[in-house]
Design an enzyme around this catalytic site. Structure first.
Site, PDB file in Angstrom:
ATOM      1  N   HIS A   1      72.549  33.214  70.150  1.00 26.26           N
ATOM      2  CA  HIS A   1      73.308  33.067  68.907  1.00 26.26           C
ATOM      3  C   HIS A   1      73.505  34.443  68.289  1.00 26.26           C
ATOM      4  O   HIS A   1      72.982  35.448  68.782  1.00 26.26           O
ATOM      5  CB  HIS A   1      72.619  32.102  67.941  1.00 26.26           C
ATOM      6  CG  HIS A   1      71.276  32.530  67.445  1.00 26.26           C
ATOM      7  ND1 HIS A   1      70.183  32.680  68.264  1.00 26.26           N
ATOM      8  CD2 HIS A   1      70.835  32.827  66.183  1.00 26.26           C
ATOM      9  CE1 HIS A   1      69.138  33.043  67.545  1.00 26.26           C
ATOM     10  NE2 HIS A   1      69.507  33.152  66.288  1.00 26.26           N
TER      11      HIS A   1
ATOM     12  N   HIS B   1      72.752  35.802  65.286  1.00 22.57           N
ATOM     13  CA  HIS B   1      71.874  36.433  64.303  1.00 22.57           C
ATOM     14  C   HIS B   1      71.465  37.817  64.800  1.00 22.57           C
ATOM     15  O   HIS B   1      71.251  38.029  66.003  1.00 22.57           O
ATOM     16  CB  HIS B   1      70.637  35.574  64.045  1.00 22.57           C
ATOM     17  CG  HIS B   1      70.870  34.497  63.024  1.00 22.57           C
ATOM     18  ND1 HIS B   1      70.128  33.330  62.975  1.00 22.57           N
ATOM     19  CD2 HIS B   1      71.758  34.409  61.994  1.00 22.57           C
ATOM     20  CE1 HIS B   1      70.552  32.576  61.968  1.00 22.57           C
ATOM     21  NE2 HIS B   1      71.533  33.214  61.365  1.00 22.57           N
TER      22      HIS B   1
ATOM     23  N   ASP C   1      68.798  39.665  64.867  1.00 24.53           N
ATOM     24  CA  ASP C   1      67.587  39.943  65.630  1.00 24.53           C
ATOM     25  C   ASP C   1      67.714  39.512  67.085  1.00 24.53           C
ATOM     26  O   ASP C   1      66.801  39.758  67.888  1.00 24.53           O
ATOM     27  CB  ASP C   1      66.358  39.288  64.980  1.00 24.53           C
ATOM     28  CG  ASP C   1      66.473  37.785  64.851  1.00 24.53           C
ATOM     29  OD1 ASP C   1      67.562  37.288  64.556  1.00 24.53           O
ATOM     30  OD2 ASP C   1      65.435  37.100  65.022  1.00 24.53           O
ATOM     31  N   HIS C   2      68.840  38.912  67.441  1.00 18.98           N
ATOM     32  CA  HIS C   2      69.110  38.530  68.832  1.00 18.98           C
ATOM     33  C   HIS C   2      70.316  39.269  69.407  1.00 18.98           C
ATOM     34  O   HIS C   2      70.614  39.120  70.583  1.00 18.98           O
ATOM     35  CB  HIS C   2      69.361  37.020  68.925  1.00 18.98           C
ATOM     36  CG  HIS C   2      68.188  36.190  68.550  1.00 18.98           C
ATOM     37  ND1 HIS C   2      67.415  35.513  69.475  1.00 18.98           N
ATOM     38  CD2 HIS C   2      67.624  35.940  67.339  1.00 18.98           C
ATOM     39  CE1 HIS C   2      66.448  34.869  68.855  1.00 18.98           C
ATOM     40  NE2 HIS C   2      66.547  35.112  67.553  1.00 18.98           N
TER      41      HIS C   2
ATOM     42  N   HIS D   1      70.024  24.957  64.846  1.00 23.91           N
ATOM     43  CA  HIS D   1      69.627  26.129  64.094  1.00 23.91           C
ATOM     44  C   HIS D   1      70.560  26.242  62.887  1.00 23.91           C
ATOM     45  O   HIS D   1      71.389  25.363  62.644  1.00 23.91           O
ATOM     46  CB  HIS D   1      69.701  27.365  64.999  1.00 23.91           C
ATOM     47  CG  HIS D   1      69.071  28.602  64.432  1.00 23.91           C
ATOM     48  ND1 HIS D   1      67.863  28.595  63.769  1.00 23.91           N
ATOM     49  CD2 HIS D   1      69.502  29.900  64.426  1.00 23.91           C
ATOM     50  CE1 HIS D   1      67.566  29.819  63.383  1.00 23.91           C
ATOM     51  NE2 HIS D   1      68.542  30.632  63.766  1.00 23.91           N
TER      52      HIS D   1
ATOM     53  N   ASP E   1      66.679  30.021  69.024  1.00 23.87           N
ATOM     54  CA  ASP E   1      66.044  29.500  67.805  1.00 23.87           C
ATOM     55  C   ASP E   1      66.451  28.043  67.608  1.00 23.87           C
ATOM     56  O   ASP E   1      67.633  27.702  67.740  1.00 23.87           O
ATOM     57  CB  ASP E   1      66.478  30.319  66.595  1.00 23.87           C
ATOM     58  CG  ASP E   1      65.959  31.744  66.648  1.00 23.87           C
ATOM     59  OD1 ASP E   1      65.242  32.089  67.610  1.00 23.87           O
ATOM     60  OD2 ASP E   1      66.276  32.521  65.722  1.00 23.87           O
TER      61      ASP E   1
ATOM     62  N   HIS F   1      58.853  34.759  69.533  1.00 24.28           N
ATOM     63  CA  HIS F   1      59.574  34.730  68.258  1.00 24.28           C
ATOM     64  C   HIS F   1      58.622  34.354  67.110  1.00 24.28           C
ATOM     65  O   HIS F   1      58.884  33.461  66.324  1.00 24.28           O
ATOM     66  CB  HIS F   1      60.741  33.739  68.348  1.00 24.28           C
ATOM     67  CG  HIS F   1      61.794  33.937  67.306  1.00 24.28           C
ATOM     68  ND1 HIS F   1      61.776  33.292  66.088  1.00 24.28           N
ATOM     69  CD2 HIS F   1      62.934  34.696  67.295  1.00 24.28           C
ATOM     70  CE1 HIS F   1      62.833  33.637  65.384  1.00 24.28           C
ATOM     71  NE2 HIS F   1      63.556  34.497  66.090  1.00 24.28           N
TER      72      HIS F   1
END
Length: 312
Positions: free
Chosen positions: A63, A65, A67-68, A140, A211, A269
């Site tokens: 996805h 976001h 942090d990914h 998510h 996530d 995570h």
């Protein structure tokens, strides 16, 4: 097949843990690896591993976001400095192409290799001679996918003593028999492949989930897998907070593993509120639900071996 965890923290990096990225090293004859997510700093983590960017073949983004994802532009740009870089394919949710186009346009990037980006929907997204990759949407705060990597089964083992007894000469006939073809000896006798080749060796299954709250698609993607990677952002007892942020607790991750009948669960995570000692306690809690569970840490390597029969 081997997993290397390059980042295991949720949301933001800590001194001990970078944000999310996982490498899957493929067996011979591929001699390459795939990445699942590319949090900021992923290329720096790669420098501390044996993995080389010119051997990177595919990237799967769960996805969008940060942090990914935020490590992707820098990684793609640096890859141009490696000689012999093979074409690179990236898969991820809608919006990924626009993200890359914007960053590259504004920063004037020119890549020295072929790049293709596929914005995916649920279903089979990759198939080749060795692997099939399926994706499904998770639950998510934004569109997020999990990935199931299935290795194709391998031909069974030749019964060499029997072949010798039957007078089958080594060479091309061995190869044909192993591939399921019957052969005829110079004497006219037919040798059936099924009589001299053992049962096929089942391929390995690795599931890497993005996530997610607990959901049916997480179970479906993980069904009977050799190993699943599941987020464990929160501790047991924090289910309400986890649900509000679109995440799972370590106990919910263990429940998914148990329901899916997986062989091994690796949690990652983790919220930055947990240090290594606290995470070890979280693992002990999860073991009350699913015994074969462990916590990932940066640079952890896990081999996933083929399961062969006792007669092989």
């Amino acid at each position: 097949m081997k997993l290397t965890f390059l980042g295991t923290s949720a949301g933001r990096p800590t001194k001990a843990r970078n944000v999310t990225s996982i490498a899957l090293s493929l067996p011979e004859p591929q001699h390459c690896f795939w990445l699942f997510d590319t949090g900021e700093g992923t290329q720096h983590r790669l420098l501390g591993s044996k993995l080389k960017l010119n051997k990177l073949e595919r990237i799967f983004i769960t996805h969008l976001h940060g942090d990914h994802l935020y490590g992707l532009p820098g990684l793609l740009t640096s890859r141009s400095y490696f000689e012999g870089a093979v074409p690179l394919q990236i898969y991820g949710p809608p919006g990924l192409q626009a993200f890359i186009d914007c960053v590259f346009h504004q920063s004037g990037v020119h890549l020295g290799y072929e790049l293709s980006i596929t914005e995916i929907v649920s279903g089979q997204i990759v198939t080749d001679d060795f692997f099939t990759v399926e994706a499904a949407e998770l639950e998510h705060r934004m569109q997020c996918f999990g990935y199931r990597v299935t290795e194709h089964s391998q031909p069974g083992k030749l019964n060499l003593p029997l072949l010798k007894t039957l007078g089958v000469p080594s060479g091309p006939m061995y190869g044909k028999l192993k591939q399921g073809e019957d052969v005829t000896l110079p004497s006219g006798e037919m040798i059936r492949s099924s009589d001299v080749v053992g049962p096929p060796v089942a391929g390995r299954i690795i599931t890497i989930l993005g996530d997610t709250r607990p959901c049916e698609n997480a179970i479906t993607l993980s069904k009977d897998a050799d190993l699943i990677v599941h987020e464990g952002t929160f501790a047991g007892g924090m289910e309400e907070k986890a649900a509000a942020y679109g995440h799972s607790t370590v106990l919910q991750a263990a429940e998914t593993a148990a329901k899916a009948n997986v062989k091994q669960l690796v949690m990652t995570h983790f919220s930055s509120r947990f240090d290594d000692a606290a995470i070890e306690l979280l693992v002990q809690d999860a073991k009350e639900i699913f015994a074969n569970v462990s916590a990932a840490h940066d640079y952890l390597e896990i081999n996933v071996d083929r399961v062969t029969s006792e007669t092989d």
